[in-house]
Design an enzyme around this catalytic site. Structure first.
Site, mmCIF file in Angstrom:
data_model
loop_
_atom_site.group_PDB
_atom_site.id
_atom_site.type_symbol
_atom_site.label_atom_id
_atom_site.label_comp_id
_atom_site.label_asym_id
_atom_site.label_seq_id
_atom_site.Cartn_x
_atom_site.Cartn_y
_atom_site.Cartn_z
ATOM 1 N N ASP A 10 -28.910 2.554 -66.555
ATOM 2 C CA ASP A 10 -30.382 2.193 -66.168
ATOM 3 C C ASP A 10 -30.329 1.429 -67.488
ATOM 4 O O ASP A 10 -30.317 1.478 -68.608
ATOM 5 C CB ASP A 10 -30.994 3.287 -66.501
ATOM 6 C CG ASP A 10 -32.532 2.864 -66.079
ATOM 7 O OD1 ASP A 10 -33.194 3.703 -65.139
ATOM 8 O OD2 ASP A 10 -33.071 1.981 -66.533
ATOM 9 N N ASP A 105 -32.915 -2.193 -61.860
ATOM 10 C CA ASP A 105 -32.175 -2.104 -62.905
ATOM 11 C C ASP A 105 -31.315 -0.965 -63.165
ATOM 12 O O ASP A 105 -30.993 -0.361 -64.264
ATOM 13 C CB ASP A 105 -33.281 -2.228 -64.219
ATOM 14 C CG ASP A 105 -33.784 -0.705 -64.508
ATOM 15 O OD1 ASP A 105 -33.938 -0.074 -63.611
ATOM 16 O OD2 ASP A 105 -34.109 -0.604 -65.770
ATOM 17 N N GLU A 106 -31.024 -0.321 -61.853
ATOM 18 C CA GLU A 106 -30.033 0.757 -62.057
ATOM 19 C C GLU A 106 -29.132 0.679 -60.845
ATOM 20 O O GLU A 106 -29.460 0.184 -59.678
ATOM 21 C CB GLU A 106 -31.093 2.281 -62.141
ATOM 22 C CG GLU A 106 -31.891 2.211 -61.197
ATOM 23 C CD GLU A 106 -32.890 3.515 -61.171
ATOM 24 O OE1 GLU A 106 -32.401 4.704 -61.470
ATOM 25 O OE2 GLU A 106 -33.905 3.329 -60.559
#
Ligand code: TTP
Ligand code: MG
Length: 402
Positions: A10, A105-106
């Site tokens: 993340d 974003d992960e």
């Protein structure tokens, strides 16, 4: 199932970090990134320097500036962030083909079969974090665990720039005192409902029998909570190219305030239907069965479906079918969540377009899609939505004073 090794990555303060990497002048300073166009008034994310002042995602900009007057406010560009994260996933993909992008974003990586080849999962995490830092100038945090739930929890434990491993035999110990809301899957509503029953930690939740959880929250949510509390999660990491084509498409919206006003529920249903229609068309699909789901204040759930003799991909038609389903319903108590989905999908049967009035409407919908693709979601949307605050909020619509 044999023990797995799952990695979760993340990015740290992602949007703000991308802006700082691109603009050295921003580095080390408190930065807020706000949404563009419709949501320019709230903080999408804040750099860790700004978080030290108490600034959090979702705060109004003026409120955040009151806490941290020296902050620099940058307007975000989501397409750029998606592009940057794609480079991160490319780096991840070198360590295993089983890569699942989970959000902007992960991503998860299943290292079970490949960890040994690279000197173990911890070594992979260290090298990957360093690669992301040196090649893109961006910080990230990585978690390692026996399943997705625990790997995701691990990545959140030492942010920013953290690497955390939770082994299978450590899971119970880590969960014992963990506040329930820190576990992915327990949102504010479940938190409040559990807190009201005196349960604040995962350890306490694990003490409650699954039967009791089912009695409180229904069979599906009850079972799920019992698994979460014990750190059990059997979901596989699904690589993008192996994901089965969707069998249904739907959206849910939790109301900002419970309501028994059918007009509010209908307006939210229209906003959701428009979104479902857009996703169906983007996927070249259409479906015949429309299902409306309502969750009442006490979490009991109502769900009714209707199957038509034609295939739908137009948001208004989906809404119209949903509205008819709702029309037969007498609300038994205030509603907290509304959902609509379309199933029975086919990629061959786009909405019939040969009837002249349907053809006209199809051309209109296609033109709206092109405008929204080019200028952003909901640039063109049904005017009805403007009159309902709840639908407007869901769709982030602004009312222009014409
Ligand atoms: P997050 O990973 O939740 O947040 P983050 O990366 O900024 O910070 P952290 O170090 O705690 O992980 O979300 C990723 C990005 O998604 C974030 O940079 C901004 C955006 N975002 C929104 O636009 N709105 C939201 O409500 C959230 C939670 C995130
Ligand atoms: Mg993040």
């Amino acid at each position: 199932m044999a023990e797995r090794i799952i990695l979760h990555l993340d990015m740290d303060a992602f949007f703000a970090s991308v802006e700082s990497a691109a603009n050295p002048w921003l580095r080390g300073k408190p930065v807020f990134v706000c949404g563009n166009r419709h949501s320019r008034t709230v903080v999408a994310t804040a750099s860790y320097e700004a978080r030290a002042f108490g600034v959090r995602t979702g705060m109004a900009i003026h409120e955040a500036l009151a806490l941290c007057p020296s902050a620099i406010v940058v307007e975000g560009s989501p397409a750029k962030y998606a592009d940057v994260f794609q480079q991160v996933t490319q780096m991840m993909g070198r360590y295993s083909p089983t890569l699942e992008v989970y959000s902007i974003d992960e991503a998860f990586l299943d290292l079970t079969a490949t960890a040994e080849r690279f000197g173990g999962s911890l070594a992979i995490a260290r090298v990957l974090q360093e690669e992301v830092r040196t090649r893109l100038g961006l910080p990230c945090s990585i978690g390692l665990g026996p399943n997705k739930l625990i790997a995701k929890l691990a990545s959140s434990m030492k942010k920013p720039n953290g690497i955390t491993e939770i082994r299978a035999d450590e899971v119970q110990g880590v969960l014992a005192d963990l506040p329930i809301e820190e576990l992915c899957g327990i949102g504010p509503a479940f938190q409040a409902a559990l807190n009201a029953r005196g349960i604040t930690t995962c350890g306490e939740l694990a003490q409650v029998s699954p039967e009791r959880l089912i009695a409180w929250f229904g069979s599906c949510a009850g079972r799920q909570l019992a698994r979460l509390a014990r750190g059990i999660d059997e979901r596989p990491v699904v690589a993008g190219d192996q994901a089965p084509a969707a069998q249904s498409m739907g959206h849910l919206h939790t109301l900002s305030r419970d309501t028994d006003d059918p007009a509010v529920i209908r307006a939210v249903l229209l906003a959701l239907s428009e979104k479902v229609g857009r996703r169906l068309r983007a996927d070249g699909a259409a479906g015949r069965t429309v299902t409306v789901t309502l969750r009442y204040r006490d979490f009991t759930t109502y769900s009714r479906a209707r199957t038509l003799d034609r295939f739908l991909d137009d948001g208004y038609d989906i809404y119209d079918t949903g509205r008819r389903i709702l029309g037969r319903l007498r609300l038994s108590q205030p509603v907290r969540m509304v959902g609509i989905s379309v199933s029975g999908l086919s990629r061959e049967m786009r909405q019939q377009w040969w009837l002249p009035e349907v053809a006209r409407r199809s051309r209109l919908v296609a033109s709206c899609d092109r405008i929204n693709d080019r200028f952003g979601e909901a640039t063109v949307s049904p005017a009805t939505l403007l009159y309902d605050p709840e639908a407007r909020q869901h769709y982030q619509l602004k009312r222009y004073p014409f």
